[in-house]
Design a protein around this motif. Structure first.
Motif, short mmCIF file in Angstrom:
data_model
loop_
_atom_site.label_atom_id
_atom_site.label_comp_id
_atom_site.label_asym_id
_atom_site.label_seq_id
_atom_site.Cartn_x
_atom_site.Cartn_y
_atom_site.Cartn_z
N PHE A 15 0.87 -1.11 0.03
CA PHE A 15 -0.02 0.00 0.10
C PHE A 15 0.96 1.32 0.06
O PHE A 15 1.94 1.37 0.41
CB PHE A 15 -0.77 0.03 1.37
CG PHE A 15 -1.82 -1.23 1.31
CD1 PHE A 15 -3.04 -1.04 0.77
CD2 PHE A 15 -1.49 -2.32 1.85
CE1 PHE A 15 -3.97 -2.14 1.02
CE2 PHE A 15 -2.23 -3.34 1.84
CZ PHE A 15 -3.63 -3.11 1.69
N MET A 16 0.28 2.23 -0.71
CA MET A 16 1.28 3.51 -0.81
C MET A 16 -0.25 4.69 -0.70
O MET A 16 -1.12 4.46 -1.43
CB MET A 16 1.99 3.88 -1.85
CG MET A 16 3.16 3.08 -1.72
SD MET A 16 4.18 3.70 -3.26
CE MET A 16 5.40 2.22 -3.34
N GLU A 17 0.08 5.33 0.27
CA GLU A 17 -0.95 6.73 0.23
C GLU A 17 -0.83 7.38 -0.99
O GLU A 17 0.39 7.30 -1.67
CB GLU A 17 -0.86 7.54 1.52
CG GLU A 17 -1.72 6.94 2.53
CD GLU A 17 -3.10 7.46 2.78
OE1 GLU A 17 -3.55 8.05 1.75
OE2 GLU A 17 -3.83 7.03 3.50
N GLU A 18 -1.41 8.41 -1.21
CA GLU A 18 -1.23 9.51 -2.64
C GLU A 18 0.03 9.71 -2.64
O GLU A 18 0.74 10.37 -1.57
CB GLU A 18 -2.39 10.60 -2.47
CG GLU A 18 -2.47 11.38 -3.59
CD GLU A 18 -3.53 12.60 -3.32
OE1 GLU A 18 -3.93 13.01 -4.42
OE2 GLU A 18 -3.72 12.74 -2.47
N SER A 19 0.62 9.59 -3.79
CA SER A 19 1.89 9.86 -4.03
C SER A 19 2.30 10.69 -5.27
O SER A 19 1.70 10.51 -6.18
CB SER A 19 2.74 8.56 -4.09
OG SER A 19 3.86 8.74 -4.26
N LYS A 20 3.16 11.41 -4.96
CA LYS A 20 3.72 12.51 -5.98
C LYS A 20 4.58 11.61 -7.05
O LYS A 20 4.93 12.29 -8.06
CB LYS A 20 4.06 13.72 -5.60
CG LYS A 20 3.12 14.60 -4.97
CD LYS A 20 3.90 15.81 -4.46
CE LYS A 20 2.72 16.81 -3.73
NZ LYS A 20 3.01 18.07 -3.42
N ASP A 21 5.15 10.58 -6.69
CA ASP A 21 5.98 9.90 -7.49
C ASP A 21 5.52 8.63 -8.30
O ASP A 21 6.18 8.04 -8.71
CB ASP A 21 7.39 9.46 -6.63
CG ASP A 21 6.89 8.50 -5.85
OD1 ASP A 21 5.68 8.08 -5.55
OD2 ASP A 21 7.88 7.76 -5.23
#
Length: 367
Positions: A241-247
């Motif tokens: 899981f990853m929260e909202e990410s800019k990458d």
């Protein structure tokens, strides 16, 4: 899409952005690019007179040639304020299809009903999907003209990266030979994470070498339907899981497959174009224009069909790496030919210039 459009610019076009609420996720990026951004600070719900009068004052000061509004509440506010001020041309923008309004505030459904009645008054109703046009016709929209311009993607930002797969697997602690399926979507009933999770479990039963990455705002492992599945077979240890990410542009080319499990509401899902531009094949539910966008570079299944979604994922995962790479390259070519940001910006530029000088009533992108 709005951020991409104003960032790219077009000859002779100056953009000013007005947000009904605050700067949101993209206001700072727009300002950094030199775009003027105004915020009306309107509270959620029905448009209120104070925000409307602030918009009227802004339009009088800015004196635009064209007012293009995005999404339902802005369409209503913009039409009223634009006509009061005397803006020469008003364009509504439709970015969705088949919305389940029961999942939203009652005021949103009321606004949409009002818009259908007022739809003959803007100069153009512009959609980013054919599904959006068809859906809104059934809702009673009867505009002077319909228009279609799809979303566009920067092929320099969204591009293949041969090193991304090894980098992403190292970040997640996965063996280098494991396959990775991604779902990039905020946690929302529209995105139907439950169908994806059911399909993922079926894939995991057959393929012990497949892991799953979920990225998006509100996607947290402690939330249903993730909390139970992540602790037991066949998905134990297989969900990441990853929260909202800019990458995300750096993450995307590290995937072997991108899934879209949405149940409703999509017009032109950006995430499909982004994945395809990164040469990542897609498996999608047949929502909005998703199936048409993917074409023969991926697979589509009926909405809510978890077993069908699992079979489609297994079909593409069973391809050897070379065949899957070729499919991804074909997907990128499809975006380059049909959905590049420069092509889309050119379409908007032609539309804006034509509408400014419109005398014959003919809209160049009308459908």
């Amino acid at each position: 899409m709005l951020l991409r459009l104003v960032n790219q610019g077009a000859d002779g076009i100056r953009h000013t952005v007005i947000s009904l609420q605050d700067e949101g996720a993209y206001g700072a990026a727009m300002k950094a690019a030199g775009i003027t951004v105004h915020c009306l600070r309107m509270r959620r719900g029905l448009p209120l007179p104070p925000a409307l009068w602030r918009l009227v004052a802004l339009l009088r000061r800015e004196h635009p040639d064209i007012l293009q509004t995005w999404l339902y509440h802005a369409d209503l506010m913009g039409l009223i304020a634009g006509r009061l001020v005397g803006v020469p041309r008003i364009i509504w923008s439709i970015r969705c299809s088949s919305m389940e309004m029961a999942s939203y505030r009652r005021s949103s459904g009321l606004v949409r009903w009002v818009l259908a009645k007022l739809s003959p008054f803007p100069d153009l109703v512009l959609a980013n999907s054919h599904a959006g046009i068809a859906d809104h016709r059934t809702l009673g929209y009867r505009p002077r003209a319909w228009g279609y311009i799809p979303n566009g993607f920067d092929l320099k930002e969204w591009r293949p990266d041969p090193a991304a797969k090894e980098r992403l697997r190292a970040r997640l602690g996965l063996p280098s030979d494991h396959l990775l399926v991604g779902l990039v979507a905020r946690f929302d009933p529209q995105k139907d994470h439950q169908t994806f999770m059911t399909a993922a479990a079926e894939v995991a039963e057959e393929r012990p070498d497949v892991a799953f990455l979920l990225v998006g705002r509100g996607v947290e492992p402690g939330r249903p339907p993730f909390s139970l599945a992540r602790g037991k077979a066949p998905l134990a240890g297989r969900l990441h899981f990853m929260e909202e990410s800019k990458d995300v542009p750096q993450l995307m080319p590290g995937l072997d497959l991108l899934a879209l499990s949405s149940a409703w509401g999509e017009g032109f899902p950006n995430v499909i174009g982004e994945a395809m531009a990164c040469a990542v094949p897609c498996v999608v539910t047949n929502v909005g224009d998703a199936a048409a966008i993917v074409g023969d570079t991926g697979l589509s299944v009926p909405v809510g069909d978890a077993s069908g979604l699992a079979r489609a994922m297994l079909n593409l995962l069973s391809l050897d790496e070379g065949a899957r790479s070729r499919l991804g390259e074909t997907a990128r070519d499809r975006v380059s030919h049909h959905y590049s940001i420069q092509h889309v910006v050119d379409e908007y530029s032609r539309l804006y210039h034509h509408m400014i000088h419109l005398t014959d009533g003919k809209i160049p992108c009308a459908v």
